[in-house]
Design a protein around this motif. Structure first.
Motif: not given
Length: 525
Positions: A162-166, A173-176, A297-301, A350-351
């Motif tokens: 899903w993450v790779f498509i989006v 995205g590729r790393s995840f 900061r939001q993503q890290a939380r 990520i998304v």
């Protein structure tokens, strides 16, 4: 005069689009391989489970695997890791394929004689004879040892696809996606390495690659490290180490001269996996403490919240079994499912990371995690102390102890919760701005000047500080031309170029801002 302000955050480096056809092809190949392995794994598991069961699980060189179930015949026979089966009913066997061909001749309830190589005191190995009654492999063990890990791997794989498509056009995205593919290969082939052994080489290579992809993900997301941008070779360093471990492990995997030679290679791969998790969480915590933007900061939380909930059961188990030293058997059905929240939180960050009030959720999650750990730990500690004082072992179901503990919870839970909430907020949110003080200060400053440009500069300064915005533009409505035009900018390299960017009152962007009264986030995708 009607005013509207739009703040534009520069996307962090980790989110920038880069043309890497080789990287995309590699991720696609890894995802395809993971899909194939997970399609193959159920058939291999069911085919193996139909054969007569020896009462123990075996690794590929017929070394006895650890953690048998309580009702398996191997416990009564005294088989344990690192014992190794070398003969069955007088027939020599060297690997799983030879053993399963022989076992097909037998039925459940047949008794077989095994020649086992076991360690002896003082070093070296000795052989002994063991008799075992064959049985059918229990369905409950098939569920706990195969199905749970397999389903978790499927969820990881689905999230990666899903993450790779989006977001496959981004490094994060590729790393995840590659991380999820490696982990799906690891979980999909996990049961096979102690049963039919067809996927043993895949599992061996996937283990260090999973660690490498976790480290790489931490280096590029939520923000790319400065030293990574200057030294591109560091992108590949985790994978170089993983390749070295994988090649070493593959070379010693079927060493006939030393059937246990892979122990050391696997041990290093396990250590690398642990190191990968530690590095990822350390980089994430560093990002949380020193983010470049409010978005980061939001993503890290979000990821911290998912990590805390995912690993909390393991933390409780380690605390009770290792520190308090009480008997607390590891239950896969309890400890494995929460691990899904770890990749789910990363994928969400990520998304679609702006849909949660992460501050509130993370704060309350930490509070209830701490309270749960304290309550469970205190209860077992009280039982342990009372058991030693009263010389009794069965106190967990004693009505007086249960009633007393519940009464203590009723009296002290709310004060303890408030105190814990205060400590959590103080530790994790000590850098949170005091919005009331900022608003009062800004209000006093407004009364000291009537100059519009000065007021706009002050407004941009306050918003930029509070939201950690790197750039800002204020658009004001000009009634003469009936358009919103840029009036003041902050940290914009070429502000003159913005003159061509204007909005009319009937534009969809302006209508959305007026109707929704919410912030509009602009990204590079």
């Amino acid at each position: 005069m009607t005013e509207q302000a739009i703040l534009l955050d520069e996307p962090p480096k980790a989110q920038k689009t880069k043309r890497t056809p080789f990287g995309r092809a590699l991720v696609i190949a890894a995802l395809a391989l993971a899909v194939g392995i997970n399609l193959l794994a159920p058939g291999l598991a069911l085919s193996w489970a139909r054969q007569p069961f020896l009462g123990t699980l075996l690794e590929h060189t017929l070394v006895v695997a650890g953690r048998p179930s309580a009702d398996w015949a191997s416990i009564e026979a005294g088989l344990d890791h690192p014992d190794r089966i070398i003969e069955i009913d007088g027939l020599p066997v060297a690997n799983g394929s030879q053993l399963w061909k022989i076992l097909r001749r037998y039925e459940a309830d047949d008794v077989v004689s095994l020649k086992v190589e076991s360690p002896k005191e003082g070093g070296g190995w000795q052989t002994r004879q063991v008799s075992l009654r064959l049985a059918k492999f229990p369905l409950q063990d098939l569920f706990t040892r195969f199905l749970i890990a397999y389903v978790i791997g499927l969820i990881y794989l689905a999230l990666g696809i899903w993450v790779f498509i989006v977001k496959g056009h981004r490094t994060s995205g590729r790393s995840f996606a590659f991380f999820c593919a490696c982990l799906a290969m690891l979980t999909g082939s996990y049961f096979d390495i102690i049963s039919s052994h067809w996927l043993i080489r895949v599992w061996t290579a996937a283990m260090p690659l999973t660690a490498a992809s976790a480290i790489h993900l931490g280096l590029v997301f939520p923000q790319e490290r400065t030293f990574i941008g200057r030294r591109r070779i560091l992108h590949y360093l985790p994978y170089i180490l993983a390749a070295i471990l994988a090649v070493w492990s593959e070379l010693v995997l079927f060493d006939t001269a030393n059937p246990r030679a892979y122990f050391e290679a696997w041990r290093w791969s396990f250590s690398y996996c642990g190191l990968g998790v530690v590095i990822f969480l350390s980089l994430l915590l560093w990002t949380r403490l020193r983010p470049k933007t409010a978005e980061i900061r939001q993503q890290a939380r979000i990821i911290l919240l998912g990590s805390i909930v995912a690993f909390a059961p393991f933390l409780i188990w380690v605390t009770v079994s290792s520190i308090i030293r009480l008997e607390f058997r590891f239950q896969a059905a309890i400890f494995f499912p929460p691990l899904v929240l770890f990749p789910l939180s990363i994928a969400y960050a990520i998304v679609r990371h702006r849909l949660l009030d992460v501050n509130l959720v993370l704060s309350q999650g930490l509070v209830y995690l701490v309270l749960t750990t304290l309550v469970v730990g205190s209860y077992f500690l009280i039982l342990n102390v009372l058991g030693q004082v009263l010389h009794r072992t069965e106190l967990a179901s004693h009505p007086v102890i249960l009633a007393s503990f519940v009464l203590l919870l009723i009296l002290f839970m709310e004060p303890l919760r408030r105190r814990t909430q205060y400590l959590v907020d103080r530790v994790f949110y000590k850098d949170r701005p005091n919005y009331r003080q900022r608003l009062e200060k800004f209000s006093r400053a407004l009364t000291a000047t009537l100059d519009l440009p000065r007021l706009l500069d002050m407004f941009l300064e306050q918003v930029g500080t509070l939201m950690h915005a790197e750039r800002g533009i204020i658009y004001l409505f000009d009634p003469e031309i009936n358009e919103y035009t840029p009036q003041r900018t902050w940290n914009i390299p070429h502000p003159d170029t913005l003159e061509a960017i204007r909005f009319r009152d009937r534009d969809s962007t302006i209508k959305w801002l007026k109707d929704s009264a919410k912030a509009l986030y602009l990204t590079s995708s």
